[in-house]
Scaffold this motif. Sequence first.
Motif, PDB file in Angstrom:
ATOM      1  N   ALA A  24       0.826  -1.204   0.000  1.00 40.93           N
ATOM      2  CA  ALA A  24       0.000   0.000   0.000  1.00 40.93           C
ATOM      3  C   ALA A  24       0.862   1.256   0.000  1.00 40.93           C
ATOM      4  O   ALA A  24       2.001   1.261   0.484  1.00 40.93           O
ATOM      5  N   ALA A  25       0.327   2.329  -0.565  1.00 41.80           N
ATOM      6  CA  ALA A  25       1.016   3.621  -0.592  1.00 41.80           C
ATOM      7  C   ALA A  25       0.186   4.637   0.184  1.00 41.80           C
ATOM      8  O   ALA A  25      -1.042   4.515   0.269  1.00 41.80           O
ATOM      9  N   LEU A  26       0.857   5.621   0.736  1.00 41.32           N
ATOM     10  CA  LEU A  26       0.190   6.625   1.556  1.00 41.32           C
ATOM     11  C   LEU A  26       0.173   7.964   0.830  1.00 41.32           C
ATOM     12  O   LEU A  26       1.218   8.482   0.437  1.00 41.32           O
ATOM     13  N   LEU A  27      -1.007   8.520   0.665  1.00 39.79           N
ATOM     14  CA  LEU A  27      -1.174   9.819   0.019  1.00 39.79           C
ATOM     15  C   LEU A  27      -1.588  10.819   1.087  1.00 39.79           C
ATOM     16  O   LEU A  27      -2.635  10.674   1.711  1.00 39.79           O
ATOM     17  N   ARG A  28      -0.724  11.798   1.310  1.00 36.18           N
ATOM     18  CA  ARG A  28      -1.002  12.819   2.322  1.00 36.18           C
ATOM     19  C   ARG A  28      -1.333  14.149   1.647  1.00 36.18           C
ATOM     20  O   ARG A  28      -0.804  14.457   0.579  1.00 36.18           O
ATOM     21  N   GLY A  29      -2.193  14.920   2.261  1.00 33.47           N
ATOM     22  CA  GLY A  29      -2.520  16.229   1.726  1.00 33.47           C
ATOM     23  C   GLY A  29      -2.726  17.245   2.830  1.00 33.47           C
ATOM     24  O   GLY A  29      -2.957  16.888   3.987  1.00 33.47           O
ATOM     25  N   ARG A  30      -2.607  18.507   2.466  1.00 36.70           N
ATOM     26  CA  ARG A  30      -2.989  19.604   3.357  1.00 36.70           C
ATOM     27  C   ARG A  30      -3.870  20.535   2.551  1.00 36.70           C
ATOM     28  O   ARG A  30      -3.476  20.993   1.476  1.00 36.70           O
ATOM     29  N   VAL A  31      -5.066  20.795   3.054  1.00 37.45           N
ATOM     30  CA  VAL A  31      -6.044  21.593   2.337  1.00 37.45           C
ATOM     31  C   VAL A  31      -6.156  22.963   2.997  1.00 37.45           C
ATOM     32  O   VAL A  31      -6.341  23.063   4.217  1.00 37.45           O
ATOM     33  N   LEU A 114       3.584  10.137  -0.618  1.00 36.55           N
ATOM     34  CA  LEU A 114       3.705  11.443  -1.249  1.00 36.55           C
ATOM     35  C   LEU A 114       2.784  12.428  -0.548  1.00 36.55           C
ATOM     36  O   LEU A 114       1.730  12.046  -0.027  1.00 36.55           O
ATOM     37  N   ALA A 115       3.186  13.710  -0.533  1.00 40.74           N
ATOM     38  CA  ALA A 115       2.385  14.764   0.074  1.00 40.74           C
ATOM     39  C   ALA A 115       2.101  15.849  -0.956  1.00 40.74           C
ATOM     40  O   ALA A 115       2.917  16.095  -1.851  1.00 40.74           O
ATOM     41  N   GLN A 116       0.952  16.501  -0.823  1.00 41.53           N
ATOM     42  CA  GLN A 116       0.544  17.523  -1.779  1.00 41.53           C
ATOM     43  C   GLN A 116      -0.264  18.600  -1.068  1.00 41.53           C
ATOM     44  O   GLN A 116      -1.080  18.300  -0.193  1.00 41.53           O
ATOM     45  N   GLU A 117      -0.024  19.864  -1.440  1.00 37.60           N
ATOM     46  CA  GLU A 117      -0.822  20.976  -0.934  1.00 37.60           C
ATOM     47  C   GLU A 117      -1.995  21.219  -1.892  1.00 37.60           C
ATOM     48  O   GLU A 117      -1.825  21.195  -3.105  1.00 37.60           O
ATOM     49  N   PHE A 118      -3.168  21.456  -1.326  1.00 39.20           N
ATOM     50  CA  PHE A 118      -4.358  21.741  -2.121  1.00 39.20           C
ATOM     51  C   PHE A 118      -4.977  23.055  -1.644  1.00 39.20           C
ATOM     52  O   PHE A 118      -5.145  23.258  -0.441  1.00 39.20           O
ATOM     53  N   THR A 119      -5.302  23.930  -2.584  1.00 37.03           N
ATOM     54  CA  THR A 119      -5.988  25.175  -2.263  1.00 37.03           C
ATOM     55  C   THR A 119      -7.395  25.111  -2.834  1.00 37.03           C
ATOM     56  O   THR A 119      -7.572  24.928  -4.040  1.00 37.03           O
ATOM     57  N   VAL A 120      -8.388  25.248  -1.974  1.00 39.27           N
ATOM     58  CA  VAL A 120      -9.775  25.177  -2.415  1.00 39.27           C
ATOM     59  C   VAL A 120     -10.424  26.551  -2.291  1.00 39.27           C
ATOM     60  O   VAL A 120     -10.049  27.362  -1.451  1.00 39.27           O
ATOM     61  N   ALA A 121     -11.398  26.813  -3.163  1.00 39.33           N
ATOM     62  CA  ALA A 121     -12.109  28.085  -3.131  1.00 39.33           C
ATOM     63  C   ALA A 121     -13.545  27.871  -3.560  1.00 39.33           C
ATOM     64  O   ALA A 121     -13.863  26.933  -4.296  1.00 39.33           O
TER      65      ALA A 121
END
Length: 229
Positions: A24-31, A114-121
Amino acid sequence: MRGAAFWAVVWLLLFGSVPDAAKAALLRGRVADIDGKPVAGAKLFVYDTANVRRPATFISPPSAGDGTVAITVPPGTYWVVARLKKDESYGPLMPGEKHSGEPAVMDLTAEAELAQEFTVADIRDMGRKRQAIAAELVRLTGRVLDSGGKPVANAYVFASAMKEGSQIPDYISAWTGADGSYTLMIPAGQRYYVGGSTRFPSPAWRASTEVMTPVGKTDVALDVGLALE
């Protein structure tokens, strides 16, 4: 023999799934919102193809108070968007709901995490971070049409003070319906360039129609062609 068989079953129950789990792989995010503040309650919609206008392959738990979120997925390449929706459906996006625009491509075939930044509007407020909300608004309604005059479903309509650009346009509608219909609220008494797009209008776009929004009139009917992307 009976005891050995018993412990063999126990071993399988306890450890039999470990090899699969190890894959398994781990997908991390910050919103975060457009001001950089963390967004709680957002979910990562994870797709195994670039087609994100369908039910997601995986959906993460809601983001925490600090905007962080994580989901475990099988190794592979994924297209990921962050959305703050009223339900878990994949679309269309409605006023009051937030999204991160074009999907982030995350290759987890070799990386275990992997980590990724997400900007929501908010789709009603996208691109208006530094603009005052006008006291008088005009409602544009109509359909998005392709070059053959046929309605285009799952498209955006956008309005901008510039005819073309690479930044997020000033105003963006929700997705069009099956009949290509849209609604877009923009300030009255100003000149705008309007276009339709089958994807979130980035990284570059060019409007197809120029419109001067009238003062004292609340509704304007306007069919829109697809913009150059």
